[in-house]
Design a protein around this motif. Structure first.
Motif, PDB file in Angstrom:
ATOM      1  N   ASN A 142       0.834  -1.205   0.000  1.00 30.29           N
ATOM      2  CA  ASN A 142       0.000   0.000   0.000  1.00 30.29           C
ATOM      3  C   ASN A 142       0.871   1.257   0.000  1.00 30.29           C
ATOM      4  O   ASN A 142       0.629   2.214  -0.752  1.00 30.29           O
ATOM      5  CB  ASN A 142      -0.922  -0.022   1.216  1.00 30.29           C
ATOM      6  CG  ASN A 142      -1.660   1.290   1.426  1.00 30.29           C
ATOM      7  OD1 ASN A 142      -1.174   2.163   2.140  1.00 30.29           O
ATOM      8  ND2 ASN A 142      -2.811   1.436   0.810  1.00 30.29           N
ATOM      9  N   MET A 143       1.904   1.272   0.834  1.00 31.57           N
ATOM     10  CA  MET A 143       2.799   2.431   0.877  1.00 31.57           C
ATOM     11  C   MET A 143       3.561   2.591  -0.439  1.00 31.57           C
ATOM     12  O   MET A 143       3.846   3.720  -0.862  1.00 31.57           O
ATOM     13  CB  MET A 143       3.760   2.308   2.049  1.00 31.57           C
ATOM     14  CG  MET A 143       3.148   2.598   3.399  1.00 31.57           C
ATOM     15  SD  MET A 143       4.449   3.018   4.591  1.00 31.57           S
ATOM     16  CE  MET A 143       3.524   2.960   6.119  1.00 31.57           C
ATOM     17  N   TRP A 144       3.913   1.483  -1.065  1.00 30.83           N
ATOM     18  CA  TRP A 144       4.586   1.552  -2.364  1.00 30.83           C
ATOM     19  C   TRP A 144       3.688   2.231  -3.398  1.00 30.83           C
ATOM     20  O   TRP A 144       4.105   3.186  -4.061  1.00 30.83           O
ATOM     21  CB  TRP A 144       4.952   0.144  -2.836  1.00 30.83           C
ATOM     22  CG  TRP A 144       5.120   0.033  -4.328  1.00 30.83           C
ATOM     23  CD1 TRP A 144       6.100   0.604  -5.085  1.00 30.83           C
ATOM     24  CD2 TRP A 144       4.253  -0.650  -5.236  1.00 30.83           C
ATOM     25  NE1 TRP A 144       5.905   0.308  -6.421  1.00 30.83           N
ATOM     26  CE2 TRP A 144       4.780  -0.464  -6.544  1.00 30.83           C
ATOM     27  CE3 TRP A 144       3.093  -1.422  -5.070  1.00 30.83           C
ATOM     28  CZ2 TRP A 144       4.166  -1.006  -7.672  1.00 30.83           C
ATOM     29  CZ3 TRP A 144       2.492  -1.962  -6.194  1.00 30.83           C
ATOM     30  CH2 TRP A 144       3.030  -1.759  -7.474  1.00 30.83           C
ATOM     31  N   TYR A 145       2.447   1.776  -3.507  1.00 30.42           N
ATOM     32  CA  TYR A 145       1.569   2.309  -4.547  1.00 30.42           C
ATOM     33  C   TYR A 145       1.106   3.725  -4.239  1.00 30.42           C
ATOM     34  O   TYR A 145       0.927   4.549  -5.142  1.00 30.42           O
ATOM     35  CB  TYR A 145       0.359   1.386  -4.735  1.00 30.42           C
ATOM     36  CG  TYR A 145      -0.420   1.699  -5.988  1.00 30.42           C
ATOM     37  CD1 TYR A 145      -0.006   1.218  -7.226  1.00 30.42           C
ATOM     38  CD2 TYR A 145      -1.566   2.490  -5.945  1.00 30.42           C
ATOM     39  CE1 TYR A 145      -0.704   1.511  -8.389  1.00 30.42           C
ATOM     40  CE2 TYR A 145      -2.275   2.798  -7.094  1.00 30.42           C
ATOM     41  CZ  TYR A 145      -1.839   2.298  -8.312  1.00 30.42           C
ATOM     42  OH  TYR A 145      -2.532   2.601  -9.459  1.00 30.42           O
ATOM     43  N   ASP A 146       0.905   4.014  -2.961  1.00 24.23           N
ATOM     44  CA  ASP A 146       0.357   5.315  -2.557  1.00 24.23           C
ATOM     45  C   ASP A 146       1.427   6.331  -2.182  1.00 24.23           C
ATOM     46  O   ASP A 146       1.121   7.356  -1.568  1.00 24.23           O
ATOM     47  CB  ASP A 146      -0.591   5.136  -1.365  1.00 24.23           C
ATOM     48  CG  ASP A 146      -1.977   4.712  -1.791  1.00 24.23           C
ATOM     49  OD1 ASP A 146      -2.248   4.703  -3.004  1.00 24.23           O
ATOM     50  OD2 ASP A 146      -2.791   4.388  -0.910  1.00 24.23           O
ATOM     51  N   ALA A 147       2.671   6.080  -2.551  1.00 19.65           N
ATOM     52  CA  ALA A 147       3.751   6.983  -2.135  1.00 19.65           C
ATOM     53  C   ALA A 147       3.541   8.400  -2.638  1.00 19.65           C
ATOM     54  O   ALA A 147       3.886   9.372  -1.961  1.00 19.65           O
ATOM     55  CB  ALA A 147       5.092   6.435  -2.625  1.00 19.65           C
ATOM     56  N   ASP A 148       2.963   8.558  -3.832  1.00 16.34           N
ATOM     57  CA  ASP A 148       2.725   9.906  -4.357  1.00 16.34           C
ATOM     58  C   ASP A 148       1.675  10.647  -3.533  1.00 16.34           C
ATOM     59  O   ASP A 148       1.791  11.846  -3.276  1.00 16.34           O
ATOM     60  CB  ASP A 148       2.308   9.836  -5.827  1.00 16.34           C
ATOM     61  CG  ASP A 148       1.044   9.026  -6.042  1.00 16.34           C
ATOM     62  OD1 ASP A 148       0.897   7.975  -5.384  1.00 16.34           O
ATOM     63  OD2 ASP A 148       0.189   9.436  -6.854  1.00 16.34           O
ATOM     64  N   ILE A 149       0.639   9.925  -3.102  1.00 17.55           N
ATOM     65  CA  ILE A 149      -0.376  10.520  -2.240  1.00 17.55           C
ATOM     66  C   ILE A 149       0.224  10.865  -0.880  1.00 17.55           C
ATOM     67  O   ILE A 149       0.005  11.955  -0.347  1.00 17.55           O
ATOM     68  CB  ILE A 149      -1.566   9.558  -2.069  1.00 17.55           C
ATOM     69  CG1 ILE A 149      -2.334   9.407  -3.380  1.00 17.55           C
ATOM     70  CG2 ILE A 149      -2.496  10.038  -0.965  1.00 17.55           C
ATOM     71  CD1 ILE A 149      -3.449   8.410  -3.308  1.00 17.55           C
ATOM     72  N   ASP A 150       0.984   9.936  -0.318  1.00 13.72           N
ATOM     73  CA  ASP A 150       1.581  10.163   0.996  1.00 13.72           C
ATOM     74  C   ASP A 150       2.478  11.402   0.995  1.00 13.72           C
ATOM     75  O   ASP A 150       2.554  12.130   1.993  1.00 13.72           O
ATOM     76  CB  ASP A 150       2.399   8.937   1.420  1.00 13.72           C
ATOM     77  CG  ASP A 150       1.530   7.746   1.778  1.00 13.72           C
ATOM     78  OD1 ASP A 150       0.312   7.938   1.972  1.00 13.72           O
ATOM     79  OD2 ASP A 150       2.066   6.622   1.849  1.00 13.72           O
ATOM     80  N   ALA A 151       3.159  11.646  -0.124  1.00 13.69           N
ATOM     81  CA  ALA A 151       4.072  12.787  -0.205  1.00 13.69           C
ATOM     82  C   ALA A 151       3.332  14.119  -0.143  1.00 13.69           C
ATOM     83  O   ALA A 151       3.923  15.145   0.207  1.00 13.69           O
ATOM     84  CB  ALA A 151       4.892  12.707  -1.495  1.00 13.69           C
ATOM     85  N   ARG A 152       2.037  14.130  -0.472  1.00 14.16           N
ATOM     86  CA  ARG A 152       1.274  15.380  -0.489  1.00 14.16           C
ATOM     87  C   ARG A 152       0.518  15.640   0.807  1.00 14.16           C
ATOM     88  O   ARG A 152      -0.075  16.712   0.978  1.00 14.16           O
ATOM     89  CB  ARG A 152       0.247  15.340  -1.626  1.00 14.16           C
ATOM     90  CG  ARG A 152       0.827  15.188  -3.009  1.00 14.16           C
ATOM     91  CD  ARG A 152      -0.300  15.138  -4.021  1.00 14.16           C
ATOM     92  NE  ARG A 152       0.087  14.414  -5.222  1.00 14.16           N
ATOM     93  CZ  ARG A 152      -0.770  13.802  -6.026  1.00 14.16           C
ATOM     94  NH1 ARG A 152      -2.053  13.819  -5.747  1.00 14.16           N
ATOM     95  NH2 ARG A 152      -0.346  13.178  -7.093  1.00 14.16           N
ATOM     96  N   MET A 153       0.470  14.658   1.701  1.00 16.71           N
ATOM     97  CA  MET A 153      -0.343  14.792   2.911  1.00 16.71           C
ATOM     98  C   MET A 153       0.541  14.978   4.137  1.00 16.71           C
ATOM     99  O   MET A 153       1.519  14.252   4.337  1.00 16.71           O
ATOM    100  CB  MET A 153      -1.232  13.552   3.076  1.00 16.71           C
ATOM    101  CG  MET A 153      -2.223  13.366   1.940  1.00 16.71           C
ATOM    102  SD  MET A 153      -3.180  11.824   2.065  1.00 16.71           S
ATOM    103  CE  MET A 153      -4.051  12.073   3.606  1.00 16.71           C
ATOM    104  N   ALA A 154       0.168  15.957   4.968  1.00 17.91           N
ATOM    105  CA  ALA A 154       0.964  16.253   6.155  1.00 17.91           C
ATOM    106  C   ALA A 154       1.070  15.044   7.082  1.00 17.91           C
ATOM    107  O   ALA A 154       2.106  14.814   7.706  1.00 17.91           O
ATOM    108  CB  ALA A 154       0.356  17.436   6.901  1.00 17.91           C
ATOM    109  N   ARG A 155      -0.008  14.274   7.154  1.00 23.12           N
ATOM    110  CA  ARG A 155      -0.037  13.116   8.063  1.00 23.12           C
ATOM    111  C   ARG A 155       0.912  12.015   7.640  1.00 23.12           C
ATOM    112  O   ARG A 155       1.360  11.213   8.476  1.00 23.12           O
ATOM    113  CB  ARG A 155      -1.478  12.577   8.133  1.00 23.12           C
ATOM    114  CG  ARG A 155      -1.694  11.422   9.095  1.00 23.12           C
ATOM    115  CD  ARG A 155      -3.169  11.086   9.205  1.00 23.12           C
ATOM    116  NE  ARG A 155      -3.749  10.671   7.942  1.00 23.12           N
ATOM    117  CZ  ARG A 155      -3.784   9.398   7.520  1.00 23.12           C
ATOM    118  NH1 ARG A 155      -3.252   8.436   8.256  1.00 23.12           N
ATOM    119  NH2 ARG A 155      -4.354   9.095   6.377  1.00 23.12           N
TER     120      ARG A 155
END
Length: 320
Positions: A75-88
């Motif tokens: 999940n972290m691999w695929y969503d890394a682009d989303i994670d990079a944009r979110m403060a959390r």
């Protein structure tokens, strides 16, 4: 946003780096989520009819934990682009550059295969098949498909988090039953009000990342209404173990009381308006929901370990 645009943006946005510490790779496993998975799976193993050798039971629990961790890494691999944009989530191992996407994907894939094969060889293949389906559902159905496309992502995708007690039950019995489905249904119905309460406080992050969570797409008022509706549906579902005969009077009485508390907090959130009052009410419900699920499954475990479950739920009813 089209998938191709997401993929190219992901490649541009993520920093170089990699070969993080053991702590970084452990963080990929989403240990806080894993702890809930382990506990609910343990309850599934404990309350299942029959018995299981402690070593086999521990092996099954370990496989479920590793499979959950593998799902988190993928999940972290695929969503890394989303994670990079979110403060959390911007300080997670991949967005921060401590682990590369390739390392995370390989780590998750290896753990997935290891957990499923070990479960099949050392426990049974029914439990292994359920574990494999759970990993597939979380990674492919929820993460890759639903999360970026529909505000119902949590409703449907929540099934992945509801499978662990069913897998634990299958590890003991080698089968799936209506009783294990009841445990699944409790977590499945709990997930939307639990997660949407948090999403009300993080809607800005989700909007910035382009994730169509319900508060972003439908608005805060609609989200509060959906939380109330799912809460009303959840409380009767939590009584199924007693109605089906594998939980007793202690479980039924305590769960009913806990359910009233859940409904009271959900009602309080439903009545609020946007702003500080809503955030406070949402976080109160979110925090309570974690304790609520833990206590419900703890009650099942306590009854099993102490024999209190032998006292039927009908003992709560007044004598006729």
């Amino acid at each position: 946003m089209p998938d191709t645009a997401i993929s190219s943006e992901r490649a541009r946005a993520l920093p170089d780096g990699g070969m993080g510490t053991a702590r970084d790779f452990f963080e990929l496993l989403k240990p806080r989520v894993m702890s809930l998975v382990i506990f609910t799976a343990l309850v599934g193993i404990a309350v299942a009819p029959g018995g299981i050798h402690p070593v086999i039971g521990f092996t099954a629990l370990l496989c479920i934990a590793v499979g959950a961790g593998a799902s988190g890494a993928l999940n972290m691999w695929y969503d890394a682009d989303i994670d990079a944009r979110m403060a959390r989530t911007e300080n997670r191992p991949i967005p921060s550059g401590r682990v590369t996407p390739g390392e995370a994907a390989g780590f998750g894939a290896i753990l997935s295969v290891f957990s499923v094969m070990t479960m099949g060889v050392l426990v049974n293949w029914v439990a292994a098949a359920l574990l494999a389906f759970t990993i597939f559902f979380y990674v492919a159905i929820y993460t890759m498909w639903l999360k970026r496309r529909t505000p119902q992502n949590i409703v449907i995708g929540g099934a992945a988090g509801a499978f662990p007690p069913m897998i634990g039950w299958a590890a003991v019995t080698g089968s799936v039953s209506l009783e294990s489905a009841a445990l699944f249904l409790i977590i499945f119905m709990w997930t939307p009000p639990h997660f949407w309460a948090l999403a009300l406080c993080r809607s800005g992050d989700y909007e910035k990342a382009g994730v169509p969570m319900l508060p972003v797409v439908a608005g805060e008022k609609k989200t509060r209404g959906q939380i109330m509706l799912y809460s009303l549906a959840l409380v009767p579902v939590t009584l199924l173990p007693g109605l089906m005969g594998f939980a007793g009077a202690l479980y039924m009485g305590a769960t009913a009381a806990l359910g009233l508390g859940f409904l009271w907090l959900a009602f309080g959130l439903w009545r609020t308006r946007a702003g500080a009052a809503q955030e406070k009410a949402a976080m109160r419900l979110f925090g309570y929901s974690i304790v609520y699920l833990f206590l419900i499954f703890s009650l099942l475990l306590i009854e099993k370990m102490t024999g209190l479950g032998a006292l039927p739920a009908s003992a709560l009813l007044p004598a006729m």
